[in-house]
Design a protein around this motif. Structure first.
Motif, short mmCIF file in Angstrom:
data_model
loop_
_atom_site.label_atom_id
_atom_site.label_comp_id
_atom_site.label_asym_id
_atom_site.label_seq_id
_atom_site.Cartn_x
_atom_site.Cartn_y
_atom_site.Cartn_z
N MET A 426 0.79 -1.23 0.00
CA MET A 426 0.00 0.00 0.00
C MET A 426 0.82 1.28 0.00
O MET A 426 0.26 2.37 -0.03
N GLY A 427 2.14 1.15 0.04
CA GLY A 427 2.96 2.34 -0.09
C GLY A 427 3.19 3.11 1.20
O GLY A 427 3.62 4.25 1.16
N LEU A 428 2.91 2.52 2.34
CA LEU A 428 3.18 3.18 3.61
C LEU A 428 3.51 2.16 4.66
O LEU A 428 3.09 1.00 4.58
N GLU A 429 4.34 2.58 5.64
CA GLU A 429 4.69 1.69 6.74
C GLU A 429 3.80 1.93 7.94
O GLU A 429 3.47 1.01 8.68
N GLY A 430 3.46 3.19 8.18
CA GLY A 430 2.69 3.53 9.38
C GLY A 430 1.22 3.20 9.23
O GLY A 430 0.75 2.78 8.18
N GLY A 431 0.51 3.38 10.32
CA GLY A 431 -0.93 3.19 10.33
C GLY A 431 -1.59 4.34 11.05
O GLY A 431 -0.96 5.36 11.33
N ASP A 432 -2.85 4.20 11.35
CA ASP A 432 -3.60 5.24 12.03
C ASP A 432 -3.04 5.52 13.42
O ASP A 432 -2.36 4.69 14.02
N GLU A 433 -3.37 6.71 13.93
CA GLU A 433 -3.10 6.99 15.32
C GLU A 433 -3.78 5.92 16.16
O GLU A 433 -4.84 5.42 15.80
N PRO A 434 -3.17 5.55 17.31
CA PRO A 434 -3.75 4.46 18.11
C PRO A 434 -5.22 4.63 18.42
O PRO A 434 -6.00 3.67 18.32
#
Length: 773
Positions: A426-434
């Motif tokens: 998906m082109g990103l490592e991070g995710g939503d804020e907890p």
């Protein structure tokens, strides 16, 4: 089986892109404006609108200071303010000014609308709304969803004493366990999963597995029936397509981890994905006490097995004919078709988990949607099951399906293991804020308790009857158009009218959620504790399995919702002939009773038309007015219909993004709905316009209300996504990418070209057009 018990398996959604983005990470926002001031960056039209807004604020201030004048003067001023009419019949109410500003800021006025209406409508939006760090796709659906999440967060964090039901308190407990204020998840580390591995018979990857005592049958009983995990195939209890009043067991192909079948089969193109997948599997295995080299080798064997499964699956685009897919058979016939396990024993074991256990006989009928797949995997499993090495691979695969589905509920190390695979997918490592992740997760697990909180907090009561009126107007427009379709024979046309009349609708929320007693009854078997996040999800899986099984001997509940109220989406359920519009969607920019009707019809009206048209797309048309699957169309009409759908398949198959072409067959149903929904909503608006006074113009916008209808429609789909997510959407999604959900329907619609004076042969007004409804 599914994590959320309320999921409707036969539904078609409007399709805010639903690609899972994994676990959460702390958010970092990207700044966009650099090197210039905001004022200098604005166009003359934008500056004019901002000045107009400032003048409106001044008018309001002056009105407030004139309270000391005579009552007659005050009355006159108040009438002028409430009416909102400015010079030249401009609407100067605050909602009008704000929506006009939003429309204006989304435009790219350097683009000819006849050359590319999506870029004209959304170019400014894309420029002013860079994809947040934690997102792989960002659009109007996502922004509204975030607003809804904030409402839910504020409610979930209130004291328990303020909640009206135990179900709402359970939602709070689950949310607290996800937020994990006491760091219990980190302290536990791998322990919850290691304990679960013992219960399911061990895992060779972690070094504790006895192949001599293992059997596939027992493994499936434990993993799938006790813990509701996936693998090899999927099955649910849902409405029988040919007799929609009863529920029946339905079995289908399944068992792949990666999102697209082609991820396994096109190894050259997907080398990065397969490498990242193996790295992810290895990291998780090592965290569960596996030795790295041995773990990597065993996980490669699992990938090889999943690749063999992928070879046997039928592509999505070849599974769109429900009449051909439907195969009703007895358990004994299923046993003969797919003898890789004892199906009667399997379902009898499952029935032990019902509220009222019962037995399954060999004569009990099930519906099989992929008989060829089940037959072929029998040969594959027989080959693997004949040696100890093959049995180890089978168990590693099945347990991996459990492990990977539960890592999101474990410590940070397990969640971080997914980053590399998320990056290539998906082109990103991070995710939503907890907190956002936990709000979304709570909504997916106990959605109608969360929905009760949301509805009581924000839903406007009079939105429901007004939305009902709009649905009926769009339905009437759709029916009127049937008389213009010369490819339909008269008998089929009359049956189609009857089906359109029979479509039921559910708006906002199910009424029972506002009754604490009824809501508590729904979730009475569900137990959550504030410091047991992993165990809470084990319980949720088992609860959903039980609730699904309990449906088997019950008549179909036609008032049962498949989406919780805060959801920013809508759907059509073919077996119920029903359209559903959750409260989460009935908000600006999709719907606002204070906005001009041109905007509401262009956005929410088209969504309504989209879902209604699903009843007559290439799959929905196979179901009659009662939701039963059978042939009710004349043969010649079917041939004419297919000629028109072939036109649409060819049209969309020529659209490309990132050098990848849209799959016109895979997206056919949604494309039919997009085109038909636009047409029905526009003609419903024209009828409304003919019967009412002309609406006031929006300030700063030199557009007629008919043009605003099309702008409103297009700006619903303003969005941006990473290249990886776009590629994944093209491979997996049944919806076309947002750009072509605008360009495709409008370029087929003569009324659009007429309003924007697009010359014949231009990109938005091609000589060759496709029309189904």
């Amino acid at each position: 089986m599914y994590k959320q018990a309320e999921f409707e398996d036969d539904s078609s959604s409007v399709g805010s892109v639903q690609l899972a983005e994994g676990v959460s990470a702390t958010s970092t926002h990207i700044r966009y404006h650099t090197g210039t001031t905001l004022w200098k960056a604005r166009t003359l039209l934008e500056k004019g609108l901002l000045v107009l807004a400032a003048l409106l604020a001044l008018v309001v201030f002056i009105l407030g200071t004139l309270l000391s004048v005579t009552s007659k003067q005050v009355s006159l001023l108040r009438v002028q303010h409430v009416d909102g009419r400015g010079p030249g019949d401009l609407c100067l109410t605050l909602p009008c000014v704000m929506v006009a500003s939003s429309i204006l800021e989304s435009l790219n006025q350097h683009v000819d609308p006849c050359h590319d209406f999506y870029e004209f409508s959304c170019g400014g939006w894309v420029k002013n709304n860079p994809i947040p760090y934690e997102k792989s796709i960002w659009g109007t659906f996502g922004k509204l969803e975030q607003q809804n999440q904030l409402v839910i967060k504020n409610v979930l964090e209130r004291p328990e004493s303020e909640f009206a039901s135990d179900a709402e308190r359970k939602a709070k407990h689950y949310y607290a366990s996800c937020m994990d204020a006491n760091d219990t998840i980190e302290a536990l580390g791998a322990r919850p999963m290691l304990e679960l591995l013992k219960k399911v018979g061990g895992w060779n990857v972690s070094g504790k597995f006895d192949v001599s005592s293992w059997s596939l049958q027992s493994a499936l009983h434990v993993l799938q029936n006790t813990y509701n995990m996936g693998g090899l195939f999927t099955w649910i209890v849902s409405a029988d397509d040919r007799n929609s009043s009863r529920n029946i067991i339905q079995i289908d192909q399944g068992g792949l981890t990666l999102p697209a079948r082609d991820n396994y089969l096109n190894k050259t193109m997907n080398k990065k994905i397969l490498t990242a997948y193996l790295d992810y599997m290895t990291k998780v295995g090592v965290l569960l006490n596996g030795e790295e080299n041995s773990t990597r080798k065993q996980m490669q064997d699992v990938i090889d097995f999943e690749t063999e499964l992928a070879k046997l699956t039928t592509p999505l685009e070849d599974r769109r004919d429900d009449e051909k897919n439907y195969h009703n058979m007895s358990i004994s016939a299923l046993q003969e078709l797919a003898p890789f396990m004892n199906w009667r024993d399997y379902f009898n074991d499952a029935m032990r988990h019902r509220s009222k256990p019962r037995k399954v006989s060999e004569k009990e009928t099930v519906v099989v949607y992929a008989p060829e797949y089940l037959h072929n995997i029998s040969h594959l499993i027989k080959e693997y099951n004949s040696t100890d090495k093959g049995k180890i691979i089978l168990n590693n695969y099945l347990v991996w399906q459990m492990v990977r589905s539960m890592t999101a509920y474990m410590s940070q190390a397990f969640r971080d293991a997914y980053k590399g695979l998320r990056k290539v997918l998906m082109g990103l490592e991070g995710g939503d804020e907890p907190w956002r992740y936990c709000v979304a997760d709570t909504s997916s697990v106990i959605g109608f308790a969360v929905g009760a909180m949301f509805v009581k907090e924000v839903f406007v009561g009079n939105s429901k009857p007004m939305a009902e009126d709009m649905i009926n107007e769009v339905r009437d427009a759709f029916k009127r158009n049937l008389k213009n379709l010369h490819w339909m024979d008269e008998e089929t046309r009359k049956s189609a009218e009857k089906k359109a009349d029979a479509i039921s609708d559910m708006i906002g929320f199910p009424n029972y959620i506002l009754d604490p007693t009824a809501l508590d009854e729904t979730y009475k078997y569900l137990i959550f504790k504030s410091d047991e996040y992993f165990e809470n999800n084990v319980r949720a899986n088992r609860y959903n399995f039980r609730m699904s099984l309990d449906m088997l001997d019950e008549p179909v509940n036609r008032t049962r919702w498949g989406m919780s109220p805060p959801t920013v989406n809508a759907y059509y359920a073919a077996s119920k002939n029903q359209i559903v519009f959750p409260a989460g969607l009935l908000q600006s920019p999709f719907y606002d009773i204070r906005h001009p009707h041109s905007l509401n019809y262009g956005s929410m009206g088209v969504v309504m038309g989209h879902e209604l048209t699903h009843a007559f797309d290439d799959q929905g048309r196979e179901y009659d007015e009662n939701g039963n699957l059978h042939k009710w169309w004349n043969n010649r009409t079917i041939e004419k219909f297919k000629e028109r759908t072939d036109c649409m398949v060819n049209q969309y198959s020529k659209y490309d993004l990132n050098n990848k072409y849209i799959n016109g067959k895979q997206t056919l149903g949604e494309n039919i709905a997009d085109n038909g929904g636009l047409k029905a909503a526009y003609h419903a608006y024209l009828k409304w316009q003919a019967e009412h006074e002309e609406e006031m113009r929006l300030p700063g916008l030199n557009f007629t209300h008919r043009q605003l209808f099309f702008l409103s429609f297009a700006q619903v789909w303003c969005s941006a996504s990473t290249d990886e997510t776009t590629d994944l959407q093209i491979e997996k999604d049944t919806h076309s990418p947002p750009r072509f959900r605008v360009v495709g329907p409008l370029s087929n619609f003569d009324e659009f070209s007429k309003e924007f004076k697009c010359p014949m042969g231009s990109y938005m007004n091609p000589k060759s057009k496709c029309e189904v409804w």
